[in-house]
Design an enzyme around this catalytic site. Structure first.
Site, PDB file in Angstrom:
ATOM      1  N   GLU A  13     -16.255 -23.607 -26.750  1.00 13.25           N
ATOM      2  CA  GLU A  13     -15.644 -24.936 -26.617  1.00 13.25           C
ATOM      3  C   GLU A  13     -16.090 -25.659 -25.337  1.00 13.25           C
ATOM      4  OE1 GLU A  13     -11.385 -25.016 -28.347  1.00 13.25           O
ATOM      5  OE2 GLU A  13     -11.709 -22.976 -27.660  1.00 13.25           O
ATOM      6  N   SER A 180     -10.949 -24.434 -31.700  1.00 15.02           N
ATOM      7  CA  SER A 180     -11.761 -25.512 -32.281  1.00 15.02           C
ATOM      8  C   SER A 180     -12.291 -25.200 -33.678  1.00 15.02           C
ATOM      9  CB  SER A 180     -12.932 -25.885 -31.356  1.00 15.02           C
ATOM     10  OG  SER A 180     -12.440 -26.498 -30.202  1.00 15.02           O
ATOM     11  N   TYR A 246     -13.589 -33.481 -33.539  1.00 18.91           N
ATOM     12  CA  TYR A 246     -14.271 -34.154 -32.426  1.00 18.91           C
ATOM     13  C   TYR A 246     -15.178 -35.312 -32.813  1.00 18.91           C
ATOM     14  CZ  TYR A 246     -12.414 -29.971 -30.320  1.00 18.91           C
ATOM     15  OH  TYR A 246     -11.568 -28.966 -29.923  1.00 18.91           O
ATOM     16  N   ARG A 285       0.326 -26.683 -26.710  1.00 22.67           N
ATOM     17  CA  ARG A 285       0.400 -27.379 -28.007  1.00 22.67           C
ATOM     18  C   ARG A 285       0.494 -26.347 -29.120  1.00 22.67           C
ATOM     19  NH1 ARG A 285      -4.671 -29.211 -29.529  1.00 22.67           N
ATOM     20  NH2 ARG A 285      -4.249 -28.039 -31.419  1.00 22.67           N
ATOM     21  N   ASP A 287       0.431 -25.389 -33.203  1.00 20.83           N
ATOM     22  CA  ASP A 287      -0.100 -25.861 -34.493  1.00 20.83           C
ATOM     23  C   ASP A 287       0.680 -25.286 -35.669  1.00 20.83           C
ATOM     24  OD1 ASP A 287      -2.068 -27.128 -33.036  1.00 20.83           O
ATOM     25  OD2 ASP A 287      -3.603 -25.607 -33.405  1.00 20.83           O
ATOM     26  N   GLU A 300      -0.501 -21.046 -34.302  1.00 22.85           N
ATOM     27  CA  GLU A 300      -0.890 -20.596 -32.960  1.00 22.85           C
ATOM     28  C   GLU A 300      -0.318 -21.526 -31.907  1.00 22.85           C
ATOM     29  OE1 GLU A 300      -4.808 -21.368 -31.634  1.00 22.85           O
ATOM     30  OE2 GLU A 300      -4.929 -23.306 -32.619  1.00 22.85           O
ATOM     31  N   ASN A 302      -1.651 -23.209 -28.173  1.00 23.35           N
ATOM     32  CA  ASN A 302      -2.827 -23.423 -27.308  1.00 23.35           C
ATOM     33  C   ASN A 302      -2.350 -23.707 -25.890  1.00 23.35           C
ATOM     34  OD1 ASN A 302      -4.942 -23.782 -29.594  1.00 23.35           O
ATOM     35  ND2 ASN A 302      -3.267 -25.148 -30.154  1.00 23.35           N
ATOM     36  N   GLY A 306      -6.987 -29.701 -25.642  1.00 23.71           N
ATOM     37  CA  GLY A 306      -7.902 -30.795 -25.282  1.00 23.71           C
ATOM     38  C   GLY A 306      -7.209 -31.862 -24.446  1.00 23.71           C
TER      39      GLY A 306
HETATM   40  N1  LIG Z   1      -3.410 -20.093 -42.651  1.00 18.08           N
HETATM   41  C1  LIG Z   1      -3.925 -21.315 -42.733  1.00 18.08           C
HETATM   42  N2  LIG Z   1      -3.615 -22.116 -43.799  1.00 18.08           N
HETATM   43  C2  LIG Z   1      -4.150 -23.361 -43.901  1.00 18.08           C
HETATM   44  N3  LIG Z   1      -5.009 -23.884 -43.015  1.00 18.08           N
HETATM   45  C3  LIG Z   1      -5.351 -23.138 -41.936  1.00 18.08           C
HETATM   46  C4  LIG Z   1      -4.830 -21.821 -41.743  1.00 18.08           C
HETATM   47  N4  LIG Z   1      -5.366 -21.320 -40.608  1.00 18.08           N
HETATM   48  C5  LIG Z   1      -6.170 -22.280 -40.108  1.00 18.08           C
HETATM   49  N5  LIG Z   1      -6.175 -23.372 -40.897  1.00 18.08           N
HETATM   50  C6  LIG Z   1      -6.937 -24.628 -40.637  1.00 18.08           C
HETATM   51  O1  LIG Z   1      -7.918 -24.370 -39.636  1.00 18.08           O
HETATM   52  C7  LIG Z   1      -7.607 -25.073 -38.416  1.00 18.08           C
HETATM   53  C8  LIG Z   1      -7.869 -24.174 -37.197  1.00 18.08           C
HETATM   54  O2  LIG Z   1      -7.065 -23.025 -37.242  1.00 18.08           O
HETATM   55  P1  LIG Z   1      -6.219 -22.485 -36.036  1.00 18.08           P
HETATM   56  O3  LIG Z   1      -5.559 -21.227 -36.471  1.00 18.08           O
HETATM   57  O4  LIG Z   1      -5.331 -23.539 -35.490  1.00 18.08           O
HETATM   58  O5  LIG Z   1      -7.347 -22.074 -34.994  1.00 18.08           O
HETATM   59  P2  LIG Z   1      -8.096 -22.858 -33.793  1.00 18.08           P
HETATM   60  O6  LIG Z   1      -7.531 -24.247 -33.731  1.00 18.08           O
HETATM   61  O7  LIG Z   1      -7.771 -22.058 -32.597  1.00 18.08           O
HETATM   62  O8  LIG Z   1      -9.528 -22.809 -34.144  1.00 18.08           O
HETATM   63  C9  LIG Z   1      -6.136 -25.448 -38.547  1.00 18.08           C
HETATM   64  O9  LIG Z   1      -5.870 -26.596 -37.781  1.00 18.08           O
HETATM   65  C10 LIG Z   1      -6.014 -25.682 -40.056  1.00 18.08           C
HETATM   66  O10 LIG Z   1      -6.509 -26.942 -40.435  1.00 18.08           O
HETATM   67 MG   LIG Z   2      -5.519 -24.754 -33.750  1.00 21.82          MG
END
Ligand SMILES: Nc1ncnc2c1ncn2[C@@H]1O[C@H](COP(=O)(O)OP(=O)(O)O)[C@@H](O)[C@H]1O
Ligand SMILES: [Mg+2]
Length: 342
Positions: A13, A180, A246, A285, A287, A300, A302, A306
């Site tokens: 990142e 990301s 992004y 933040r 999610d 998760e 963070n 950002g």
């Molecule tokens: N279990 C899930 N079900 C649906 N969408 C997911 C899931 N895990 C990740 N995503 C999608 O992928 C994106 C990134 O996943 P995330 O777990 O937040 O990891 P990071 O943001 O750290 O890369 C999420 O914002 C979502 O859009």
């Molecule tokens: Mg995320």
């Protein structure tokens, strides 16, 4: 105050962090501080930074090959260098490995310099999605079903069977400690598992396999133990991957999220709970995915999200009438308070 803004760093990142750091510098200068930019990936000689800043793009991630040219050892040299001799506080605008995961926080602790955001344990814990999910499960915060594989040592057909029997398709395959959306695939059937595992395994020691949660996407900003207005994230197409995160115009952001007041309060309460049980400091933040039946699942938290002016945390702060420069100032102030209370 004399503030060093750390940006860039040794993670996938890196390019996003360069953008965050430049925005934070401008804001802190507007507040009257003396600010210098430091890229811990460069070590004690920071002269290459200026040309880097003139020629980077946050909308494409660094390649693994280019990343291998930035050894993490340089971070130790940076922290030990004269660049930090006259600094009152470090503003961490880093994201991901070596920046958000407690390692640089630990070196700054050793050097005795206050830094923004969460501490060593909290940063390390929350960078590890699987560990965070164990914590969520323990404290009753709903999170998608999951299991973890070792990136170097997994059995492909066993894993595919396990997904079929325990998680179901579609499933999400992602590195356990990236950000990301790097290295993440949504797999629709057994045939897609092999290449998704290979991809995720390149970006970390373990792979997280997770139940796919259909529906909408929400994110909640926490600043100093307070939940801010929720943002609904609506990618134009597909899902919220690196490109949609992004590239301007590829995602629509609704803040406050158009959900009921009751649901808003529930999601905010779960976010604050996760912030507190993971011992986060300053800001973070969280999610979520939201199903049609209004059940919501935490993905998760963070700890160094950002920080460009158009990033999610600043958007949420703005919805509460807080300017970007005041947000950066709040984050600095809480770092100083945290340091004094140690
Ligand atoms: N279990 C899930 N079900 C649906 N969408 C997911 C899931 N895990 C990740 N995503 C999608 O992928 C994106 C990134 O996943 P995330 O777990 O937040 O990891 P990071 O943001 O750290 O890369 C999420 O914002 C979502 O859009
Ligand atoms: Mg995320």
């Amino acid at each position: 105050m004399k503030i060093a803004v750390f940006l860039g760093g040794c993670s996938m990142e890196r390019n996003v962090s360069l953008a965050s750091g430049c925005a934070v510098k401008k804001a802190l200068e507007n507040n009257g501080h003396t600010v210098k930019l430091i890229d811990p990936a460069l070590g004690s000689d920071q002269t290459p930074l200026q040309p880097i800043l003139e020629n980077f793009s946050a909308s494409t991630p660094i390649t693994l090959k280019d990343l291998s040219l930035l050894p993490s050892k340089n971070i130790i040299n940076t922290i030990n260098s004269k660049h930090l001799d006259d600094v009152d506080v470090v503003f961490l605008a880093l994201h991901g490995e070596w920046g958000e995961d407690g390692k640089i926080q630990s070196l700054l602790e050793m050097r005795g310099i206050p830094y923004t955001g969460s501490g060593v344990m909290s940063s390390a814990l929350t960078m590890d999605k699987g560990m965070t999910k164990i914590l969520m499960q323990h404290f009753g915060i709903k999170t998608p079903n999951w299991f973890i594989l070792n990136s170097k040592n997994y059995d492909e057909s066993n894993s595919a069977n396990k997904i079929k029997n325990e998680i179901g398709f579609p499933a999400v395959i992602k590195p356990n400690d990236q950000g990301s959306t790097v290295g993440l695939t949504i797999v629709k059937n057994v045939d897609e598992v092999s290449s998704a595992l290979k991809l995720a395994s390149q970006f970390g020691k373990s792979i997280l396999i997770e139940e796919f949660i259909p529906g909408r996407e929400l994110t909640v900003t926490i600043i100093n133990n307070e939940a801010y207005p929720i943002i609904e994230i609506k990618p134009q197409d597909g899902f919220y991957d690196y490109k949609h995160k992004y590239t301007k115009g590829m995602t629509e952001y609704l803040c406050p999220a158009p959900i009921s007041e009751e649901l808003t309060k529930q999601v905010q309460a779960e976010s604050l709970k996760l912030f507190q049980i993971s011992d986060c400091k300053g800001f973070a933040r969280v999610d979520f995915r939201l199903k049609d039946d209004s059940s919501f699942y935490c993905l998760e938290i963070n700890t160094l999200p950002g920080m460009t002016e158009t990033s999610l945390v600043p958007k949420s702060a703005a919805a509460k009438g807080i300017k970007f420069s005041d947000l950066c100032q709040n984050i600095v102030d809480s770092a100083i308070t945290e340091f004094k209370n140690k």
